[in-house]
Scaffold this motif. Sequence first.
Motif, short mmCIF file in Angstrom:
data_model
loop_
_atom_site.label_atom_id
_atom_site.label_comp_id
_atom_site.label_asym_id
_atom_site.label_seq_id
_atom_site.Cartn_x
_atom_site.Cartn_y
_atom_site.Cartn_z
N PRO A 12 0.76 -1.09 0.17
CA PRO A 12 0.11 0.14 0.05
C PRO A 12 0.94 1.17 -0.03
O PRO A 12 1.77 1.26 0.75
CB PRO A 12 -0.79 -0.05 1.11
N PRO A 13 0.60 2.36 -0.91
CA PRO A 13 1.50 3.34 -0.84
C PRO A 13 1.80 3.89 0.24
O PRO A 13 2.83 4.69 0.65
CB PRO A 13 0.66 4.49 -1.89
N GLU A 14 0.74 4.07 1.33
CA GLU A 14 1.09 4.61 2.72
C GLU A 14 1.93 4.15 3.54
O GLU A 14 2.59 4.79 4.62
CB GLU A 14 -0.42 4.92 3.45
N ARG A 15 2.51 2.94 3.27
CA ARG A 15 3.27 2.03 4.01
C ARG A 15 4.83 2.30 3.47
O ARG A 15 5.77 1.78 4.14
CB ARG A 15 3.20 0.82 3.89
N LEU A 16 5.33 3.07 2.37
CA LEU A 16 6.46 3.44 1.95
C LEU A 16 7.51 4.11 2.94
O LEU A 16 8.43 3.73 3.11
CB LEU A 16 6.37 4.11 0.72
N GLY A 17 6.78 5.27 3.59
CA GLY A 17 7.63 5.87 4.49
C GLY A 17 8.24 6.90 3.89
O GLY A 17 7.86 7.37 2.51
N VAL A 18 9.46 7.41 4.19
CA VAL A 18 10.22 8.62 3.86
C VAL A 18 10.90 7.79 2.54
O VAL A 18 11.74 6.95 2.77
CB VAL A 18 11.15 9.26 4.78
N CYS A 19 10.67 8.45 1.27
CA CYS A 19 11.22 7.78 0.31
C CYS A 19 12.33 8.42 -0.80
O CYS A 19 12.22 9.78 -1.11
CB CYS A 19 10.11 7.53 -0.67
N ASP A 20 13.44 7.88 -1.20
CA ASP A 20 14.32 8.66 -1.80
C ASP A 20 13.66 8.09 -3.20
O ASP A 20 13.69 6.69 -3.66
CB ASP A 20 15.85 7.87 -1.67
N ALA A 21 13.27 8.96 -3.91
CA ALA A 21 12.54 8.65 -5.20
C ALA A 21 13.09 8.28 -6.34
O ALA A 21 12.53 7.90 -7.53
CB ALA A 21 11.18 9.79 -5.50
N HIS A 22 14.48 8.61 -6.29
CA HIS A 22 15.37 8.26 -7.46
C HIS A 22 16.70 8.23 -7.09
O HIS A 22 17.66 8.83 -6.77
CB HIS A 22 15.22 9.50 -8.69
N ASP A 23 17.28 6.89 -7.01
CA ASP A 23 18.40 6.31 -6.63
C ASP A 23 19.08 5.35 -7.33
O ASP A 23 18.27 4.41 -8.07
CB ASP A 23 18.51 6.52 -5.20
N HIS A 24 20.26 5.03 -7.13
CA HIS A 24 20.75 3.43 -7.62
C HIS A 24 21.45 2.78 -6.60
O HIS A 24 22.48 3.53 -6.21
CB HIS A 24 21.68 3.87 -8.68
#
Length: 302
Positions: A12-24
């Motif tokens: 569920p999207p609400e469970r992502l938490g704090v997200c680094d939306a673009h990394d490697h």
Amino acid sequence: MIAVRTVLGDLPPERLGVCDAHDHLFFSSPRLPGQELHDVSAARAELVAFRALGGGAVVQWTPYGLGRRAADLPPLSRETGVHMVAATGLHQDVHYDEATLAELRGRLAEVFVAELTEGIGASGVRAGLIKVAGGFHALDAHARRTMTAAAEAHHATGAPIAVHLELGTGALDVLDLLCGELGVPAHRVILGHLNRFPDGAVHRRAAEAGCWLAFDGPSRAHHATDWRMPDAVRDLAEAGFGDRLLLGGDTTTAAARSVDGGPGMPYLLRRVGPRLALAVGEGLVERILTENPGRAFGVEWR
């Protein structure tokens, strides 16, 4: 049900938490000899450091053929407690040899769909986004071919399409192709590297189209424009587009990892977040790091 497709399954999207939306976490290209991200221990250390600062999720934009190490992602996610999203797709042609491009020609969409729905190779890890790339202020034949395949895969699965903008340019050309000619809904398109070409008019037009605007870095190559990012984010927020913004670290070389003396993933939360809070307030920064990624990568999968 809307879900983010992580390497451990749909979430569920609400469970992502704090997200680094673009990394490697892993990345290997002949364009960066000697700077490959292929060390599992270093990736684990980077994730642990990110987690210690409150990080909850990382979206890895590494596409097909560039050392994704998909089989290593699930155990790393379990060990560190950080959710991960893997990518399918194809980068610019300069990152591949001719044999690889020839082998894929004519079946790109098929490969993308398979990696989104069945898994990446024998790993069983399903990708959660499609990564493609434009050129410098233009779209060459390779970019148009890969974006056409990405659009086909999107229409088949619902997956979001994340776009590497070369030096931050070509955003409107990408939208003309993906959303105009190919019918991809704008809210399923994520434009990366916009901080590298800080043209406020282009940013505003892209935001008005309804796509996601990703700001990432810092890096030695793009340091000349890194410092302008807070102003760009503030201008978009003041224009009412705070709900279309994403933040990422985009660590592409070994030297850029925090464990090797660079800023790495932790820098996003250690320095970028607090600096942005001075420009737009802590509340908006929190939403950009939590709510926005859930909406950008959350899909009603087909």
